[in-house]
Design a protein around this motif. Structure first.
Motif, short mmCIF file in Angstrom:
data_model
loop_
_atom_site.label_atom_id
_atom_site.label_comp_id
_atom_site.label_asym_id
_atom_site.label_seq_id
_atom_site.Cartn_x
_atom_site.Cartn_y
_atom_site.Cartn_z
N ASP A 463 0.83 -1.20 0.00
CA ASP A 463 0.00 0.00 0.00
C ASP A 463 0.86 1.25 0.00
N GLY A 464 0.46 2.23 -0.81
CA GLY A 464 1.15 3.50 -0.86
C GLY A 464 2.36 3.53 -1.76
N ALA A 465 2.74 2.41 -2.34
CA ALA A 465 3.92 2.35 -3.22
C ALA A 465 3.46 2.25 -4.67
N SER A 466 4.36 2.60 -5.57
CA SER A 466 4.07 2.47 -7.00
C SER A 466 4.40 1.07 -7.48
N ASP A 467 3.95 0.73 -8.66
CA ASP A 467 4.22 -0.58 -9.24
C ASP A 467 5.73 -0.80 -9.33
N PRO A 468 6.25 -1.88 -8.71
CA PRO A 468 7.70 -2.10 -8.70
C PRO A 468 8.25 -2.72 -9.99
N LEU A 469 7.44 -2.81 -11.03
CA LEU A 469 7.88 -3.49 -12.25
C LEU A 469 9.14 -2.87 -12.83
N THR A 470 9.13 -1.56 -13.06
CA THR A 470 10.27 -0.92 -13.73
C THR A 470 11.55 -1.08 -12.91
N GLU A 471 11.44 -0.80 -11.63
CA GLU A 471 12.61 -0.95 -10.75
C GLU A 471 13.08 -2.40 -10.74
N GLY A 472 12.12 -3.33 -10.68
CA GLY A 472 12.47 -4.74 -10.62
C GLY A 472 13.20 -5.21 -11.86
N LEU A 473 12.76 -4.77 -13.03
CA LEU A 473 13.43 -5.17 -14.28
C LEU A 473 14.87 -4.66 -14.30
N THR A 474 15.07 -3.43 -13.84
CA THR A 474 16.43 -2.87 -13.82
C THR A 474 17.31 -3.63 -12.83
N GLN A 475 16.78 -3.91 -11.64
CA GLN A 475 17.55 -4.65 -10.64
C GLN A 475 17.85 -6.07 -11.11
N LEU A 476 16.87 -6.68 -11.75
CA LEU A 476 17.06 -8.06 -12.21
C LEU A 476 18.12 -8.13 -13.30
N ASP A 477 18.20 -7.10 -14.12
CA ASP A 477 19.27 -7.05 -15.13
C ASP A 477 20.64 -7.19 -14.47
N ALA A 478 20.85 -6.43 -13.41
CA ALA A 478 22.16 -6.48 -12.73
C ALA A 478 22.40 -7.85 -12.12
N TYR A 479 21.37 -8.45 -11.52
CA TYR A 479 21.54 -9.76 -10.89
C TYR A 479 21.84 -10.82 -11.95
N LEU A 480 21.11 -10.80 -13.06
CA LEU A 480 21.33 -11.80 -14.12
C LEU A 480 22.69 -11.61 -14.78
N ALA A 481 23.13 -10.36 -14.89
CA ALA A 481 24.46 -10.12 -15.47
C ALA A 481 25.52 -10.79 -14.62
N GLY A 482 25.38 -10.71 -13.29
CA GLY A 482 26.33 -11.36 -12.40
C GLY A 482 26.32 -12.87 -12.53
N LEU A 483 25.16 -13.45 -12.89
CA LEU A 483 25.06 -14.89 -13.07
C LEU A 483 25.42 -15.33 -14.49
N GLY A 484 25.57 -14.35 -15.40
CA GLY A 484 25.86 -14.69 -16.79
C GLY A 484 24.65 -15.23 -17.54
N LEU A 485 23.44 -14.77 -17.18
CA LEU A 485 22.20 -15.27 -17.79
C LEU A 485 21.54 -14.18 -18.63
N ASP A 486 20.82 -14.61 -19.67
CA ASP A 486 20.11 -13.65 -20.53
C ASP A 486 18.60 -13.73 -20.36
N SER A 487 18.14 -14.43 -19.32
CA SER A 487 16.71 -14.50 -19.06
C SER A 487 16.51 -14.81 -17.58
N GLY A 488 15.29 -14.58 -17.08
CA GLY A 488 15.00 -14.87 -15.68
C GLY A 488 13.55 -14.57 -15.35
N TRP A 489 13.24 -14.65 -14.06
CA TRP A 489 11.89 -14.38 -13.58
C TRP A 489 11.89 -13.16 -12.68
N LEU A 490 10.85 -12.34 -12.81
CA LEU A 490 10.55 -11.28 -11.85
C LEU A 490 9.19 -11.60 -11.26
N VAL A 491 9.17 -11.93 -9.96
CA VAL A 491 7.93 -12.30 -9.28
C VAL A 491 7.50 -11.13 -8.41
N ILE A 492 6.33 -10.57 -8.70
CA ILE A 492 5.79 -9.43 -7.94
C ILE A 492 4.57 -9.89 -7.16
#
Length: 524
Positions: A463-492
């Motif tokens: 409650d009171g927060a905006s949709d975390p999709l955009t932030e989540g996609l950006t953060q997941l990019d960094a995490y997947l880059a560290g794992l050497g992956l070009d795909s993944g899941w974002l669970v909201i």
């Protein structure tokens, strides 16, 4: 043949070991004793405190200037706040300890006389005073497991030591070292873990210093492991040596337990002609976690304490432990659950603990899971990520909401249910690794099953927060880059008020991240 020790103090004839006194600044300790100081030694459980105290006792008695006696006070814990019973037990324990100590007389008769003549509130002081007067050398008393005592019992112990302090060394011990898990700041004497303090730290304001016994450093871990190589000829690969350090961060019990299991319990590791490999160390780690060996089980049990929950729950959720006091945070550092990183922030002490904490919390939801057919496996037994996604969506629509109630930490209930589901998926044939992004509002998971590696980020929409999709996609990019992956899941997980039932709002669709990765976005 010697082996890696996981139970009780080190015996050099039986166990691989490092020189115990090398883990302290011995010159500082001897200086404190020479100056007639009373001080504390504290460290998490199973880090070698007792071994170091016994080594110090032997060193002092061998040197001959002092008469040193070690006593474990844990037996008095059962008395709780029965001061008479507890102090009687402490006096008798000290008297019994002298029988095992070099050059110390049998004090059983003196103990009986004092206990018959004196009230419990002064009996310990009187006993130590008369013993010191009879001794031809100044006494050094090493009291272990002091913080196992609680309430009035602990107050009485500390106050009697304080009362006799001015008479040292002729009529009271020259030095008393109190040893336990916690520092004196947490001796603000509580009858229970959550009750208000009975008294403050003034019960022992004669303390000169608090010393903390640290974990092994990387070189010490290697030195200890190579004791096995010198004894048996069996080598550790460089990758295995590095992995032990990486997983344990030098926690002494974990180092010994990993190495013992890899070298003495796993069949492949018992062949001394074969090296101890990274794979053997990882296998040992998984077995220890799954079996919830005693050390890890005691750690998991601490998660039930409210003061632990106030810190751990927001950390797992990716937020900051704002409601936790400094005492709460320091308590977890003293327990060894957390440590301060190079920047001064709090992190889980090592990767094994990082694995144990959420896995222990997810055990309730995991035990509550319905029977699920493994539709995520291909005919050859390999993992099919697309089928896994479909299976999770079906599972969450049917069972997600009811299972949230089985999670012990409300704020991260969705995380725990998802992890319980994924543990059912790997079922001992894969691993699930976790990364806590404290202050970033997320948790990252890496599922490994055979050749398949899947990176997952969990976000919560409150409650009171905006949709975390955009932030989540950006953060997941960094995490997947560290794992050497070009795909993944974002669970909201949508935890806002007045939402439709999860069966109606649970969806999955593919999106492209800012850096061009294919992301399966799950909204649940």
């Amino acid at each position: 043949m010697r082996f890696f020790n996981t139970e009780g103090p080190i015996r050099p004839a039986d166990h691989y070991s490092l020189p115990p006194l090398s883990r302290w600044d011995l010159d500082e300790i001897l200086s404190l004793i020479d100056q007639k100081k009373y001080f504390l030694l504290h460290a998490p459980r199973q880090t070698g405190k007792t071994t170091c105290l016994l080594a110090l006792m032997e060193h002092l008695n061998r040197e001959g200037r002092y008469r040193a006696v070690y006593t474990n006070l844990e037996t008095a814990q059962a008395a709780r706040e029965n001061v008479v019973l507890a102090i009687t037990g402490i006096v008798q324990a000290i008297a019994n300890s002298t029988r095992q100590s070099a050059q110390a007389p049998d004090l059983a008769v003196l103990a009986r006389e004092v206990l018959a003549e004196q009230a419990a509130t002064v009996a310990l002081q009187a006993f130590l005073s008369r013993w010191s007067e009879q001794s031809s050398q100044p006494l050094v008393l090493l009291l272990d497991e002091v913080d196992a005592l609680v309430g009035d019992t602990l107050i009485s112990l500390l106050r009697q030591l304080r009362a006799g302090y001015p008479q040292r060394p002729a009529a009271f011990p020259q030095t008393v070292i109190l040893c336990g898990v916690r520092d004196l700041r947490d001796y603000r004497i509580h009858a229970s873990s959550e009750s208000a303090p009975i008294t403050g730290g003034s019960a022992f304001n004669i303390k000169a210093k608090s010393l903390r016994l640290g974990d092994f450093d990387a070189d010490e871990v290697t030195t200890l492991l190579l004791e096995h190589t010198r004894e048996t000829g069996q080598v550790f690969t460089p990758e295995a040596l590095d992995r032990v350090w990486e997983l344990t961060q030098g926690q002494p019990w974990l180092v010994n337990a990993l190495a013992y299991r890899a070298c003495f319990e796993i069949r492949a590791g018992r062949d001394r002609a074969q090296p101890v490999t990274l794979e053997l160390i990882d296998q040992a780690k998984e077995q220890m976690i799954i079996e919830r060996v005693t050390h890890l089980d005691q750690l998991a049990h601490k998660l039930q304490e409210p003061r632990v929950r106030r810190v751990i729950e927001p950390m797992l959720a990716g937020t900051l432990p704002g409601e936790a006091s400094e005492d709460d945070r320091q308590y977890l550092v003293d327990l060894g659950l957390l440590r301060r990183d190079g920047a001064g922030g709090l992190v889980v002490a090592n990767p094994i603990y990082r694995e144990v904490l959420p896995r222990a919390l997810a055990s309730g939801p995991q035990d509550s899971l319905p029977r699920i057919a493994p539709t995520w496996l291909n005919a050859d037994g390999t993992l099919n990520p697309a089928a896994l996604l479909d299976a999770f969506l079906v599972f969450w629509r049917q069972h997600g909401e009811p299972l949230l109630r089985s999670a012990p930490y409300h704020e991260i209930a969705p995380h725990l249910v998802l992890m319980a589901f994924l543990h059912r998926v790997i079922n001992g044939d894969g691993t699930l690794e976790r990364e806590y992004a404290i202050g970033m509002g997320r948790m990252d998971l890496c599922l490994r099953y055979g050749a398949v590696m899947l990176g997952i980020e969990i976000k919560v929409w409150r409650d009171g927060a905006s949709d975390p999709l955009t932030e989540g996609l950006t953060q997941l990019d960094a995490y997947l880059a560290g794992l050497g992956l070009d795909s993944g899941w974002l669970v909201i997980f949508d935890r806002r008020s007045n939402q439709p039932p999860s069966a109606e709002r649970t969806t999955g669709n593919e999106q492209i991240s800012p850096q061009g990765r294919r992301i399966q976005v799950v909204r649940a």
